[in-house]
Scaffold this motif. Sequence first.
Motif, mmCIF file in Angstrom:
data_model
loop_
_atom_site.group_PDB
_atom_site.id
_atom_site.type_symbol
_atom_site.label_atom_id
_atom_site.label_comp_id
_atom_site.label_asym_id
_atom_site.label_seq_id
_atom_site.Cartn_x
_atom_site.Cartn_y
_atom_site.Cartn_z
ATOM 1 N N SER A 2 0.809 -0.910 -0.054
ATOM 2 C CA SER A 2 -0.183 0.086 0.120
ATOM 3 C C SER A 2 0.396 0.887 0.153
ATOM 4 N N LYS A 3 0.471 2.540 -0.496
ATOM 5 C CA LYS A 3 1.154 3.473 -0.704
ATOM 6 C C LYS A 3 0.203 4.492 0.137
ATOM 7 N N LEU A 4 1.881 5.598 1.095
ATOM 8 C CA LEU A 4 1.637 6.647 1.770
ATOM 9 C C LEU A 4 0.558 7.411 1.732
ATOM 10 N N LEU A 5 -0.983 7.904 2.243
ATOM 11 C CA LEU A 5 -1.587 8.767 2.279
ATOM 12 C C LEU A 5 -1.194 10.055 2.967
ATOM 13 N N PRO A 6 -1.823 11.280 2.685
ATOM 14 C CA PRO A 6 -1.903 12.854 3.565
ATOM 15 C C PRO A 6 -2.545 12.101 4.201
ATOM 16 N N VAL A 7 -2.354 12.774 5.839
ATOM 17 C CA VAL A 7 -3.624 13.105 7.205
ATOM 18 C C VAL A 7 -3.742 13.528 7.439
ATOM 19 N N SER A 8 -4.605 13.504 8.287
ATOM 20 C CA SER A 8 -4.990 15.409 8.894
ATOM 21 C C SER A 8 -4.297 14.915 10.444
ATOM 22 N N TRP A 9 -3.767 16.357 10.728
ATOM 23 C CA TRP A 9 -2.898 16.322 12.335
ATOM 24 C C TRP A 9 -3.924 15.680 12.852
ATOM 25 N N ASN A 10 -4.731 15.354 12.811
ATOM 26 C CA ASN A 10 -5.535 14.432 14.398
ATOM 27 C C ASN A 10 -5.376 13.042 14.284
ATOM 28 N N GLU A 11 -5.085 12.937 13.012
ATOM 29 C CA GLU A 11 -4.769 11.575 12.422
ATOM 30 C C GLU A 11 -3.679 11.311 12.860
ATOM 31 N N LEU A 12 -2.806 12.103 12.297
ATOM 32 C CA LEU A 12 -1.315 11.707 12.623
ATOM 33 C C LEU A 12 -1.123 11.162 14.346
ATOM 34 N N ILE A 13 -1.711 12.498 15.164
ATOM 35 C CA ILE A 13 -1.777 12.047 16.210
ATOM 36 C C ILE A 13 -2.450 10.431 16.577
ATOM 37 N N GLY A 29 10.396 24.678 22.318
ATOM 38 C CA GLY A 29 10.634 25.093 20.649
ATOM 39 C C GLY A 29 9.281 25.530 20.052
ATOM 40 N N PRO A 30 9.824 25.320 18.473
ATOM 41 C CA PRO A 30 8.492 25.839 17.694
ATOM 42 C C PRO A 30 7.601 24.849 17.505
ATOM 43 N N HIS A 31 7.938 23.793 17.433
ATOM 44 C CA HIS A 31 6.566 22.633 17.045
ATOM 45 C C HIS A 31 6.368 21.784 18.184
ATOM 46 N N PRO A 32 5.667 21.211 18.471
ATOM 47 C CA PRO A 32 5.521 19.658 20.085
ATOM 48 C C PRO A 32 5.930 19.342 18.903
ATOM 49 N N LEU A 33 6.246 18.186 20.633
ATOM 50 C CA LEU A 33 7.201 16.665 20.712
ATOM 51 C C LEU A 33 5.777 15.366 20.931
ATOM 52 N N MET A 34 6.534 14.519 20.748
ATOM 53 C CA MET A 34 5.910 13.143 21.266
ATOM 54 C C MET A 34 7.322 12.266 21.257
ATOM 55 N N TRP A 35 7.016 11.469 22.441
ATOM 56 C CA TRP A 35 7.993 10.593 23.452
ATOM 57 C C TRP A 35 7.494 9.301 23.051
ATOM 58 N N LYS A 36 8.157 8.577 22.435
ATOM 59 C CA LYS A 36 8.285 6.709 22.933
ATOM 60 C C LYS A 36 9.655 6.209 23.445
ATOM 61 N N GLY A 37 10.255 6.102 24.679
ATOM 62 C CA GLY A 37 10.943 5.458 25.677
ATOM 63 C C GLY A 37 12.528 6.765 24.828
ATOM 64 N N THR A 38 13.003 7.128 24.213
ATOM 65 C CA THR A 38 14.449 7.287 24.438
ATOM 66 C C THR A 38 14.327 8.504 22.980
ATOM 67 N N ILE A 39 13.474 7.475 22.250
ATOM 68 C CA ILE A 39 12.858 7.840 20.947
ATOM 69 C C ILE A 39 12.128 9.649 20.787
ATOM 70 N N ARG A 40 12.259 10.822 20.089
ATOM 71 C CA ARG A 40 12.149 12.307 20.807
ATOM 72 C C ARG A 40 11.629 12.964 19.201
ATOM 73 N N LEU A 41 9.999 12.845 18.895
ATOM 74 C CA LEU A 41 9.661 12.748 17.596
ATOM 75 C C LEU A 41 8.615 14.338 17.584
ATOM 76 N N MET A 42 9.707 15.133 16.111
ATOM 77 C CA MET A 42 8.928 16.445 16.178
ATOM 78 C C MET A 42 8.585 16.324 15.416
ATOM 79 N N ILE A 43 6.508 17.363 14.991
ATOM 80 C CA ILE A 43 5.795 16.757 14.823
ATOM 81 C C ILE A 43 5.501 18.478 14.437
ATOM 82 N N PRO A 44 4.276 18.374 13.067
ATOM 83 C CA PRO A 44 4.110 19.764 12.681
ATOM 84 C C PRO A 44 3.324 20.059 13.883
#
Length: 73
Positions: A2-13, A29-44
């Motif tokens: 399957s191919k990736l498709l655009p998603v809404s911000w709420n669907e991303l979260i 910072g200028p963007h929100p962050l999400m965490w999983k263990g030691t992985i820091r993920l910057m999101i729009p």
Amino acid sequence: MSKLLPVSWNELIRKLHILGFKGPYYGKGPHPLMWKGTIRLMIPNPHRDDISVDLINKIIRQGEISRDEWLSA
């Protein structure tokens, strides 16, 4: 495959929560962050337009998420 498709911000979260990420957290910072263990993920920041496939690819790479994991979430 399957191919990736655009998603809404709420669907991303929603998908990131399914994949075990916590947040989003708003810090200094200028963007929100999400965490999983030691992985820091910057999101729009929340916005009306869908998140593009290019940005989704960057997010899943930064979050160490496989394409199959993303598609099944």
